[in-house]
Design a protein around this motif. Structure first.
Motif, short mmCIF file in Angstrom:
data_model
loop_
_atom_site.label_atom_id
_atom_site.label_comp_id
_atom_site.label_asym_id
_atom_site.label_seq_id
_atom_site.Cartn_x
_atom_site.Cartn_y
_atom_site.Cartn_z
N ILE A 30 3.12 54.06 25.29
CA ILE A 30 2.49 55.23 24.71
C ILE A 30 1.26 54.79 23.93
O ILE A 30 1.15 53.63 23.55
N GLU A 31 0.37 55.72 23.72
CA GLU A 31 -0.81 55.47 22.90
C GLU A 31 -0.55 56.13 21.55
O GLU A 31 -0.11 57.27 21.49
N PHE A 38 -1.78 62.74 10.50
CA PHE A 38 -0.86 62.91 11.62
C PHE A 38 -0.79 61.64 12.45
O PHE A 38 -1.76 60.88 12.53
N ILE A 39 0.35 61.43 13.08
CA ILE A 39 0.51 60.37 14.07
C ILE A 39 0.77 61.08 15.40
O ILE A 39 1.73 61.82 15.53
N VAL A 40 -0.11 60.87 16.36
CA VAL A 40 0.01 61.50 17.67
C VAL A 40 0.48 60.45 18.66
O VAL A 40 -0.11 59.38 18.77
N LEU A 41 1.54 60.76 19.39
CA LEU A 41 2.04 59.89 20.45
C LEU A 41 1.62 60.50 21.77
O LEU A 41 1.90 61.67 22.05
N LYS A 42 0.96 59.71 22.60
CA LYS A 42 0.42 60.22 23.86
C LYS A 42 0.84 59.27 24.97
O LYS A 42 0.76 58.05 24.80
#
Length: 81
Positions: A30-31, A38-42
């Motif tokens: 994941i990126e 915020f922490i975004v998981l992509k």
């Protein structure tokens, strides 16, 4: 959704359910994007995966020919000298 932070060796982490992994097409990587609180998981995507095999098949089928010449008759290369 609320997740617990768990110990993983000397680090901490979270566990994502199989449903989330499948829904968002997350496989191996994941990126992580950090944005304004915020922490975004992509899902990590590799857009050119499989291109080498596809190009090889194109070559075998003779489909790798240019549609147009890459050098035109009136083109001069003086500016590149």
């Amino acid at each position: 959704m609320e997740l617990s932070v768990i110990n993983i060796g000397n680090s901490k982490g979270i566990r994502l359910s199989k449903t989330i992994l499948e829904k968002y097409n997350i496989h191996d990587k994941i990126e992580v994007i950090l944005e304004k609180g915020f922490i975004v998981l992509k899902p990590k995507t590799e857009p050119r995966v499989g291109w080498e095999k596809a190009f090889q098949k194109m070559h075998e089928n003779g489909d790798d020919q240019l549609f147009m010449n890459d050098v035109f008759e009136d083109e001069t290369f003086e500016e590149w000298k």
